[in-house]
Design an enzyme around this catalytic site. Structure first.
Site, PDB file in Angstrom:
ATOM      1  N   SER A  46       0.854  -1.184   0.000  1.00  0.00           N
ATOM      2  CA  SER A  46       0.000   0.000   0.000  1.00  0.00           C
ATOM      3  C   SER A  46       0.891   1.234   0.000  1.00  0.00           C
ATOM      4  CB  SER A  46      -0.912   0.006   1.229  1.00  0.00           C
ATOM      5  OG  SER A  46      -1.754   1.140   1.226  1.00  0.00           O
ATOM      6  N   ARG A  47       0.432   2.287  -0.663  1.00  0.00           N
ATOM      7  CA  ARG A  47       1.228   3.515  -0.703  1.00  0.00           C
ATOM      8  C   ARG A  47       1.274   4.205   0.654  1.00  0.00           C
ATOM      9  NH1 ARG A  47      -1.408   7.020  -5.337  1.00  0.00           N
ATOM     10  NH2 ARG A  47      -3.252   6.268  -4.211  1.00  0.00           N
ATOM     11  N   LYS A  98     -14.900  -6.114  -5.607  1.00  0.00           N
ATOM     12  CA  LYS A  98     -15.881  -5.623  -6.568  1.00  0.00           C
ATOM     13  C   LYS A  98     -15.809  -4.097  -6.632  1.00  0.00           C
ATOM     14  CE  LYS A  98     -18.681  -3.512  -3.708  1.00  0.00           C
ATOM     15  NZ  LYS A  98     -19.098  -2.111  -3.883  1.00  0.00           N
ATOM     16  N   ASP A 134     -21.236   1.860  -7.146  1.00  0.00           N
ATOM     17  CA  ASP A 134     -20.343   1.068  -6.300  1.00  0.00           C
ATOM     18  C   ASP A 134     -21.160   0.234  -5.315  1.00  0.00           C
ATOM     19  OD1 ASP A 134     -17.417   0.631  -5.236  1.00  0.00           O
ATOM     20  OD2 ASP A 134     -18.640   1.076  -3.476  1.00  0.00           O
TER      21      ASP A 134
END
Length: 314
Positions: A36-37, A90, A168
């Protein structure tokens, strides 16, 4: 079999709320790394990128991707090309074509690709599908309304191009609809409401057609305040079925059915393990195809600007 060594990519809200708790309970996977950044996972090796993680830890056999859909294709393609099994949050991608490309990469590299739909693993979904089988379905009404500020606080990506906006959560409803209906449906009308300062819709109204003059209507809204609404009502020739709380509660003619506790993400990881063991993939694009059709067919409505933190004086 020994647990599959897994790297988790994208340590944000969904990873912490769902993936990490489920992985901690899973006997099928051993979480050994995170990429992860801006975040890491206590107790496992942490890296700034997927490539760095796979270079440093060649023993990783699978990766689970939790980053926003706009960035997912490049990372998934890299992992598949390097012979790792891949599980996708998803929606599986920003476009149909890129997910189809990933499916081809998985097949050519002999690894598993799992495009997940977590709402299909809600406890009421399979019983609903079984009850509807063989009945004449007359009408389905879907109401999916929630507060974007609660579920996606400050996540501007969701209103950027490719972030899907209200689809979403709405795609969760469509994943259930396409699972429980015993026949296909197709979009005939759509109205999408966009905040004037955003690239993705905040609300949508959809109308579908199907065989035998069935009527399917869906309303999605990201502006719900107070109790959230995730309901699917199906009227049949033998009674009325209602799924509520996103599929966690099932009622037949008003009578609540006994259901096991919610364990959607536990179910996802169990399914991913089964696919890896069998050497298979699962990539059902029906829910995403309906969303793509809505963007193709939908009439655009414009509403007031949306801000996660309203400007002073607003």
């Amino acid at each position: 079999m020994a647990p599959v060594k897994l790297g988790l990519v994208g340590i944000g809200k969904i990873a912490r709320d769902q993936h990490l708790p489920s992985l901690s309970r899973s006997a099928d996977f051993d979480l050994v790394a995170a990429a992860s950044r801006n975040a890491g996972v206590e107790g496992v090796a942490s890296f700034a990128s997927t490539g760095e993680m796979l270079d440093a830890m060649p023993e990783i056999e699978a990766v689970s991707l939790c980053m926003p859909p706009q960035a997912r294709h490049r990372v998934a393609a890299e992992a598949l090309a390097r012979g790792r099994h891949v599980m996708l949050e998803k929606p599986p991608g920003a476009t149909l074509s890129e997910v189809e490309h990933l499916a081809g990469l998985a097949a050519s590299n002999g690894v598993s690709l799992f495009a997940t739909w977590h709402s299909r693993h809600a406890p009421g979904v399979e019983p609903a599908r079984d009850w509807l089988a063989g009945k004449r379905i007359r009408k389905m009404t879907v109401t999916w309304k929630e507060d974007v500020r609660h579920w996606h606080p400050g996540q501007d990506w969701i209103f950027e191009a490719g972030g899907l906006g209200v689809f979403d959560p709405g795609i969760n409803a469509l994943s259930i609809v396409t699972k429980i209906l015993p026949f296909p449906i197709w979009l005939t009308d759509a109205s999408l409401t966009f905040p004037e300062n955003r690239q993705a819709p905040i609300a949508a109204d959809l109308v579908f057609a199907g065989p035998e003059d069935v009527s399917v209507e869906a309303t999605f809204d990201f502006r719900q305040i107070g109790p959230q609404t995730w309901d699917i009502i199906v009227e049949t020739d033998q009674g009325v079925l209602k799924l509520s709380m996103g599929g966690a509660v099932l009622r037949i003619d008003g009578e609540e059915q006994a259901m096991p506790p919610e364990a959607e993400y536990d179910g996802l990881y169990a399914r991913f393990a089964a696919l890896i063991a069998a050497g298979g993939s699962e990539v059902d694009l029906a829910p995403l195809r309906h969303v793509a059709d809505a963007f193709l067919l939908g009439r655009r409505q414009v509403t007031e600007p949306f801000f996660f933190d309203p400007p002073a004086g607003a």
